[in-house]
Design a protein around this motif. Structure first.
Motif, PDB file in Angstrom:
ATOM      1  N   SER A 384       0.862  -1.181   0.000  1.00  0.00           N
ATOM      2  CA  SER A 384       0.000   0.000   0.000  1.00  0.00           C
ATOM      3  C   SER A 384       0.895   1.226   0.000  1.00  0.00           C
ATOM      4  CB  SER A 384      -0.901  -0.002   1.234  1.00  0.00           C
ATOM      5  OG  SER A 384      -1.656   1.196   1.307  1.00  0.00           O
ATOM      6  N   LYS A 385       0.638   2.160  -0.924  1.00  0.00           N
ATOM      7  CA  LYS A 385       1.486   3.347  -1.035  1.00  0.00           C
ATOM      8  C   LYS A 385       0.631   4.597  -1.194  1.00  0.00           C
ATOM      9  CE  LYS A 385       5.484   0.908  -2.866  1.00  0.00           C
ATOM     10  NZ  LYS A 385       6.571   0.870  -3.869  1.00  0.00           N
ATOM     11  N   GLU A 386       1.008   5.635  -0.439  1.00  0.00           N
ATOM     12  CA  GLU A 386       0.344   6.930  -0.516  1.00  0.00           C
ATOM     13  C   GLU A 386       1.304   7.943  -1.136  1.00  0.00           C
ATOM     14  OE1 GLU A 386      -1.008   7.985   3.412  1.00  0.00           O
ATOM     15  OE2 GLU A 386      -1.257   5.862   3.891  1.00  0.00           O
ATOM     16  N   PHE A 387       0.751   8.846  -1.922  1.00  0.00           N
ATOM     17  CA  PHE A 387       1.552   9.850  -2.602  1.00  0.00           C
ATOM     18  C   PHE A 387       0.937  11.222  -2.364  1.00  0.00           C
ATOM     19  CE2 PHE A 387       1.778   5.855  -4.823  1.00  0.00           C
ATOM     20  CZ  PHE A 387       3.127   5.668  -5.062  1.00  0.00           C
ATOM     21  N   ASN A 388       1.760  12.169  -1.981  1.00  0.00           N
ATOM     22  CA  ASN A 388       1.301  13.521  -1.694  1.00  0.00           C
ATOM     23  C   ASN A 388       1.877  14.467  -2.726  1.00  0.00           C
ATOM     24  OD1 ASN A 388       0.459  15.921  -0.651  1.00  0.00           O
ATOM     25  ND2 ASN A 388       1.552  15.740   1.290  1.00  0.00           N
ATOM     26  N   GLY A 389       1.045  14.912  -3.675  1.00  0.00           N
ATOM     27  CA  GLY A 389       1.516  15.841  -4.700  1.00  0.00           C
ATOM     28  C   GLY A 389       1.169  17.274  -4.380  1.00  0.00           C
ATOM     29  N   GLY A 390      -0.005  17.528  -3.861  1.00  0.00           N
ATOM     30  CA  GLY A 390      -0.447  18.867  -3.503  1.00  0.00           C
ATOM     31  C   GLY A 390      -1.297  18.782  -2.255  1.00  0.00           C
ATOM     32  N   ARG A 391      -2.288  19.667  -2.157  1.00  0.00           N
ATOM     33  CA  ARG A 391      -3.171  19.592  -0.997  1.00  0.00           C
ATOM     34  C   ARG A 391      -4.249  18.534  -1.194  1.00  0.00           C
ATOM     35  NH1 ARG A 391      -6.939  24.402   1.670  1.00  0.00           N
ATOM     36  NH2 ARG A 391      -7.685  23.129   3.417  1.00  0.00           N
ATOM     37  N   PHE A 392      -4.824  18.485  -2.398  1.00  0.00           N
ATOM     38  CA  PHE A 392      -5.821  17.471  -2.715  1.00  0.00           C
ATOM     39  C   PHE A 392      -5.355  16.699  -3.947  1.00  0.00           C
ATOM     40  CE2 PHE A 392      -8.342  20.551  -0.338  1.00  0.00           C
ATOM     41  CZ  PHE A 392      -9.002  19.719   0.550  1.00  0.00           C
ATOM     42  N   ASP A 393      -5.216  15.383  -3.813  1.00  0.00           N
ATOM     43  CA  ASP A 393      -4.721  14.532  -4.889  1.00  0.00           C
ATOM     44  C   ASP A 393      -5.696  13.380  -5.101  1.00  0.00           C
ATOM     45  OD1 ASP A 393      -1.953  15.824  -4.956  1.00  0.00           O
ATOM     46  OD2 ASP A 393      -2.038  15.092  -2.900  1.00  0.00           O
ATOM     47  N   ASN A 394      -5.823  12.967  -6.365  1.00  0.00           N
ATOM     48  CA  ASN A 394      -6.756  11.884  -6.655  1.00  0.00           C
ATOM     49  C   ASN A 394      -6.318  11.127  -7.903  1.00  0.00           C
ATOM     50  OD1 ASN A 394      -9.319  10.447  -6.230  1.00  0.00           O
ATOM     51  ND2 ASN A 394      -9.894  11.367  -8.187  1.00  0.00           N
ATOM     52  N   ILE A 395      -6.525   9.818  -7.912  1.00  0.00           N
ATOM     53  CA  ILE A 395      -6.307   8.983  -9.097  1.00  0.00           C
ATOM     54  C   ILE A 395      -7.637   8.838  -9.827  1.00  0.00           C
ATOM     55  CG2 ILE A 395      -5.876   6.612  -9.849  1.00  0.00           C
ATOM     56  CD1 ILE A 395      -3.706   6.457  -7.712  1.00  0.00           C
ATOM     57  N   SER A 396      -7.621   9.047 -11.147  1.00  0.00           N
ATOM     58  CA  SER A 396      -8.851   8.940 -11.929  1.00  0.00           C
ATOM     59  C   SER A 396      -8.898   7.694 -12.805  1.00  0.00           C
ATOM     60  CB  SER A 396      -9.037  10.183 -12.798  1.00  0.00           C
ATOM     61  OG  SER A 396      -7.898  10.424 -13.609  1.00  0.00           O
ATOM     62  N   SER A 397      -7.751   7.138 -13.210  1.00  0.00           N
ATOM     63  CA  SER A 397      -7.760   5.917 -14.024  1.00  0.00           C
ATOM     64  C   SER A 397      -6.418   5.206 -13.931  1.00  0.00           C
ATOM     65  CB  SER A 397      -8.061   6.234 -15.498  1.00  0.00           C
ATOM     66  OG  SER A 397      -6.956   6.858 -16.126  1.00  0.00           O
ATOM     67  N   ILE A 398      -6.456   3.880 -14.137  1.00  0.00           N
ATOM     68  CA  ILE A 398      -5.251   3.052 -14.178  1.00  0.00           C
ATOM     69  C   ILE A 398      -5.307   2.197 -15.435  1.00  0.00           C
ATOM     70  CG2 ILE A 398      -3.858   1.294 -13.012  1.00  0.00           C
ATOM     71  CD1 ILE A 398      -5.130   2.113 -10.403  1.00  0.00           C
ATOM     72  N   THR A 399      -4.208   2.171 -16.192  1.00  0.00           N
ATOM     73  CA  THR A 399      -4.124   1.381 -17.419  1.00  0.00           C
ATOM     74  C   THR A 399      -2.861   0.534 -17.372  1.00  0.00           C
ATOM     75  OG1 THR A 399      -5.216   3.149 -18.659  1.00  0.00           O
ATOM     76  CG2 THR A 399      -4.063   1.464 -19.940  1.00  0.00           C
ATOM     77  N   LEU A 400      -2.962  -0.739 -17.697  1.00  0.00           N
ATOM     78  CA  LEU A 400      -1.789  -1.594 -17.801  1.00  0.00           C
ATOM     79  C   LEU A 400      -1.070  -1.297 -19.109  1.00  0.00           C
ATOM     80  CD1 LEU A 400      -0.146  -3.981 -16.604  1.00  0.00           C
ATOM     81  CD2 LEU A 400      -1.631  -5.509 -17.922  1.00  0.00           C
TER      82      LEU A 400
END
Length: 496
Positions: A384-400
């Motif tokens: 499990s990994k968390e990533f902090n890019g800004g104040r609010f971050d979100n993943i919208s899609s994952i593609t292999l």
């Protein structure tokens, strides 16, 4: 008595005399060692990047560096400060930036917007057999083809260069919002979301929001529609086409009547299997939580993810579901997150048969990080990994990736000191380590929602934008406050 000097002493004195004599000039002064000066060839450095032009050398050699010259002669373009042996290379811009002499490929990219002065989004994108592509999202625009009167599903077809070919909207006079779209094995598409309409393309409404599913062919023509709902709020989260050719719907419902008959008062997670003509095969539910995404495993069972609120209502836990092909639950599991909000909206079956999930974690201090979670098919955590890019971050899609050696992920982040949303595409290896990340957009809100890697190389990305600057250069100032569909075509290195 006679005095005498031995033969050995005479030889010693004679040798010493020779040594002393050899260390003196004729005038008995020490010799001075004189070194010849080093002469260098100097080359013109017109662009002042520290690398000289091999074809423009100083006429004579000199020990002193003249102004505008350097001793290096490896610059392949002395008119451009960004072209030299130490420059960063872009293999797809047709320019030999690092002077390595290798042939460069020119890859055409674009950043284009489509819309009116109203509201359009791009939530999904697909490449088509003719070399073009198709996007889908939501729109509210009276000028759009088939506009019925409110927010509706919107499908747009483009040619290979991003020129509009056709557009169609689907829905009724009330609000209809798309949440999922998938390509189907027959060359068409299935899309779904929520609807409050009962006219137009929507023939019935059970009250509040219902699940609404639309099956279209490759030209956007409707093949069938299906409404599933009850008298309260019902939300469709995902649709997948199964190996058997049917369609599994996953979502949640607050209803306890009509299509969602059950006991209980809280939101429940629902799974509905449709035949390929839209008829219901079976329904199954779990009396708690919400379902967001699902995937079919190689043994024909289904793995799904959702979330639920804790008893105190202050934290969110993740729910995992495993179902048989008949809808019977094999098991459910809870992952306690300890976060105020936890959402996993993207799911993918990895090349090692692990489950990769992407979403976000929101803390009580209103800092949101994007989150990657890798599980076994039994629901155990690999990492499990968390990533902090800004104040609010979100993943919208994952593609292999096409080579199955990494993942391409789209997301968005808001800086701590502004309300501006920045869109990005990133490449992660199979262990969740970041390989590269590129950002796009202008000075306002820019969101990307979906991405595909093209077989020919490069990427297509869809989203929406409110900007009129930066990477958004084809939008008029008059559309400054409008939200338009935004499509990007990127190079194989993820750059515009």
């Amino acid at each position: 008595m006679h005095s005498y000097i031995s033969t050995k002493k005479l030889f010693f004195l004679f040798s010493l005399s020779l040594i002393i004599t050899s260390c003196k000039k004729d005038d008995d002064t020490p010799q001075e060692v004189i070194q010849e000066p080093t002469l260098l060839q100097w080359y013109v450095d017109s662009d002042t990047d520290g690398f000289g032009n091999p074809d423009s050398a100083l006429g004579i050699q000199s020990t002193t560096k003249p102004n505008g010259y350097v001793s290096d002669n490896t610059d392949c373009d002395d008119s451009d400060i960004y072209i030299n042996p130490s420059a960063e290379e872009d293999d797809y811009d047709g320019i030999d930036s690092n002077c390595d002499g290798k042939n460069e490929v020119v890859y055409q990219t674009f950043s284009k917007t489509y819309g009116t002065n109203e509201f359009e989004t791009g939530s999904f994108i697909f490449d088509t057999s003719d070399g073009g592509f198709l996007t889908a999202g939501s729109q509210y625009s009276p000028t759009v083809n088939n506009f019925i009167g409110s927010y509706s599903f919107w499908v747009v077809k483009f040619d290979i260069e991003g020129n509009l070919e056709w557009e169609k909207s689907y829905g009724g006079p009330n609000d209809d919002s798309i949440s999922v779209m998938k390509e189907t094995s027959d060359g068409g598409y299935i899309m779904g979301g929520i609807s409050t309409s009962e006219e137009g393309n929507v023939y019935i409404n059970y009250g509040n929001f219902d699940w609404w599913v639309v099956k279209i062919d490759s030209s956007g023509n409707i093949q069938w529609v299906k409404t599933i709902g009850g008298s309260k709020r019902d939300e469709l989260g995902d649709i997948i086409e199964t190996e058997a050719g049917n369609y599994l719907l996953a979502g949640s419902s607050w209803s306890s009547d009509e299509d969602f008959i059950r006991e209980g008062i809280n939101s429940s997670g629902w799974f509905v299997m449709l035949e390929n003509d839209g008829n219901v095969l079976w329904k199954s539910h779990f009396d708690d939580g919400y379902v967001t995404s699902t995937v079919e495993l190689s043994d024909g069972t289904f793995f799904a993810v959702g979330y639920k609120f804790t008893a105190s209502g202050t934290m969110t836990d993740i729910i995992l579901y495993r179902l048989e092909a008949t809808g019977t639950f094999l098991w459910t599991k809870i992952i306690n997150t300890g976060f105020y909000q936890a959402r996993l909206n993207s799911i993918l079956l990895g090349p090692d048969n692990s489950i990769l999930l992407g979403g976000n974690l929101l803390s009580a201090i209103q800092e949101q990080d994007y989150w990657l979670l890798n599980l076994t098919q039994e629901g155990d955590i690999n990492w499990s990994k968390e990533f902090n890019g800004g104040r609010f971050d979100n993943i919208s899609s994952i593609t292999l990736a096409n080579d199955k050696n990494s993942y391409f992920i789209t997301g968005n982040e808001t800086n701590a000191n502004s309300s501006k949303n920045e869109a990005w595409l990133a490449n992660y290896n199979l262990n969740g380590d970041l390989l590269w990340k590129n950002s796009f957009g202008g000075s306002k809100t820019d969101i990307v929602n979906d991405c595909i890697e093209l077989e020919s190389g490069g990427f297509l990305i869809s989203g929406y934008t409110l900007s009129v600057d930066g990477d958004i250069i084809d939008k008029n100032e008059g559309e400054n406050n409008s939200q338009d569909l935004w499509v990007l075509k990127l190079k194989p290195n993820g750059k515009l």
